[in-house]
Write an enzyme that holds these catalytic residues in place. Structure first.
Site, PDB file in Angstrom:
ATOM      1  N   GLU A 137       3.776  -0.393  28.284  1.00 23.64           N
ATOM      2  CA  GLU A 137       4.006   0.063  29.661  1.00 23.64           C
ATOM      3  C   GLU A 137       4.293  -1.114  30.584  1.00 23.64           C
ATOM      4  O   GLU A 137       3.447  -2.007  30.734  1.00 23.64           O
ATOM      5  CB  GLU A 137       2.769   0.809  30.177  1.00 23.64           C
ATOM      6  CG  GLU A 137       2.857   1.207  31.633  1.00 23.64           C
ATOM      7  CD  GLU A 137       1.516   1.652  32.212  1.00 23.64           C
ATOM      8  OE1 GLU A 137       1.505   2.191  33.322  1.00 23.64           O
ATOM      9  OE2 GLU A 137       0.467   1.435  31.553  1.00 23.64           O
ATOM     10  N   ASP A 172       5.193   4.788  33.904  1.00 24.47           N
ATOM     11  CA  ASP A 172       4.341   5.046  35.057  1.00 24.47           C
ATOM     12  C   ASP A 172       5.216   5.001  36.307  1.00 24.47           C
ATOM     13  O   ASP A 172       5.769   3.962  36.654  1.00 24.47           O
ATOM     14  CB  ASP A 172       3.232   3.990  35.126  1.00 24.47           C
ATOM     15  CG  ASP A 172       2.221   4.273  36.217  1.00 24.47           C
ATOM     16  OD1 ASP A 172       2.621   4.441  37.375  1.00 24.47           O
ATOM     17  OD2 ASP A 172       1.010   4.325  35.899  1.00 24.47           O
ATOM     18  N   GLN A 198       2.917   8.699  33.657  1.00 23.73           N
ATOM     19  CA  GLN A 198       1.790   8.682  34.584  1.00 23.73           C
ATOM     20  C   GLN A 198       2.332   8.664  36.010  1.00 23.73           C
ATOM     21  O   GLN A 198       3.416   8.129  36.256  1.00 23.73           O
ATOM     22  CB  GLN A 198       0.904   7.463  34.333  1.00 23.73           C
ATOM     23  CG  GLN A 198       0.202   7.504  32.985  1.00 23.73           C
ATOM     24  CD  GLN A 198      -0.471   6.189  32.626  1.00 23.73           C
ATOM     25  OE1 GLN A 198       0.054   5.117  32.911  1.00 23.73           O
ATOM     26  NE2 GLN A 198      -1.618   6.264  31.973  1.00 23.73           N
ATOM     27  N   GLU A 234      -2.777   9.554  37.386  1.00 24.31           N
ATOM     28  CA  GLU A 234      -3.536   8.301  37.331  1.00 24.31           C
ATOM     29  C   GLU A 234      -3.545   7.717  38.739  1.00 24.31           C
ATOM     30  O   GLU A 234      -2.765   6.840  39.070  1.00 24.31           O
ATOM     31  CB  GLU A 234      -2.905   7.320  36.332  1.00 24.31           C
ATOM     32  CG  GLU A 234      -3.762   6.084  36.112  1.00 24.31           C
ATOM     33  CD  GLU A 234      -3.052   4.991  35.318  1.00 24.31           C
ATOM     34  OE1 GLU A 234      -3.643   4.442  34.388  1.00 24.31           O
ATOM     35  OE2 GLU A 234      -1.883   4.688  35.654  1.00 24.31           O
TER      36      GLU A 234
END
Length: 249
Positions: A137, A172, A198, A234
């Site tokens: 990530e 993300d 996320q 998140e």
């Protein structure tokens, strides 16, 4: 609408960890992730997931928690043995928790030697656990100064160099906005490599609603492309977790 997952490291923090599983299920979540589940008995967490009908989606490697500790070792030259020991410990927890994905954290490093180390460690990990899905990530350096994997071009280059069927991208949207300023454009360029998403709002990293990231457009894009993975909240709730869950609906 995508299928949503609760990050129990961030959400329902009004409760002890073991109580968050039930809270997530009662709030309508069908899946959860716990970033660093190593300080609680793995079987107790597994029992909570079974009792509450939850899927366990993701955990991080290495085991040390996020409170002041190093954020990974996979890209740090000279720490290959530590990475392997930590990865094996993660796998022992994963045997009980059965996560869909394990996020392998790169750590603080820079340069060509760090990239080569990251590639070699990921090749070893992917071959060592061939049936386990692994992710990497990109994380912005404002939130995590010095983190090696801080852009999508590097992530794509690493994925191509490792070329393992069980290694993919973790996307993300909050970090994408910090890194590129264009979540939808970043997804258009790299989303075909992603198996997990996320989300959080910007600024503030609160609920993914309002602010600078248009999640109505982003979620519609995921639906239009048939993204089948989970989308995990998140974020740090602005008040209580339950009070801010309208973004899911």
């Amino acid at each position: 609408m995508p299928k949503f997952c609760a990050n129990l490291t961030w959400l329902f923090r009004e409760r002890p960890l073991m109580d968050r599983f039930r809270a997530a299920a009662e709030a309508g979540f069908e899946a959860v992730e716990v970033l660093f589940p190593y300080d609680a008995p793995a079987q107790d967490m597994r029992d909570q997931m079974i009792w509450n009908g939850l899927t366990f989606v993701l955990m991080n490697c290495p085991p040390p928690n996020a409170t002041g500790g190093p954020q990974g070792f996979a890209a740090i030259p000279g720490l290959e043995d530590r990475f392997r020991r930590d990865f094996d410990r993660t796998l022992r927890f994963a045997q009980v928790l059965k996560p869909r994905h394990i996020h392998v954290m790169a750590g603080v490093a820079e340069g060509a030697e760090a990239e080569a180390t990251f590639v070699q460690n990921l090749k070893w990990a992917a071959a060592h656990a061939p049936k386990q899905s692994l992710t990497i990530e990109p994380i912005n350096r404002h939130d995590m100064p010095g983190y090696f994997l801080a852009d999508y071009d590097t992530a794509a280059r690493v994925l191509d160099a490792v070329a393992a069927p069980n290694l993919s991208l973790q996307f993300d949207a909050y970090h994408a906005h910090r890194i590129t300023g264009d979540v939808v454009g970043s997804w258009a360029a790299y989303g075909d490599r992603a198996v997990h998403v996320q989300v959080a709002g910007f600024p503030g990293r609160h609920e993914p609603a309002g602010g600078e990231i248009d999640y109505t457009i982003f979620f519609a894009r995921l639906d239009a492309e048939g993204y089948g993975g989970w989308v995990s909240g998140e974020y740090a709730p602005a008040t209580s977790t339950e009070a801010g869950l309208d973004w899911m609906r």
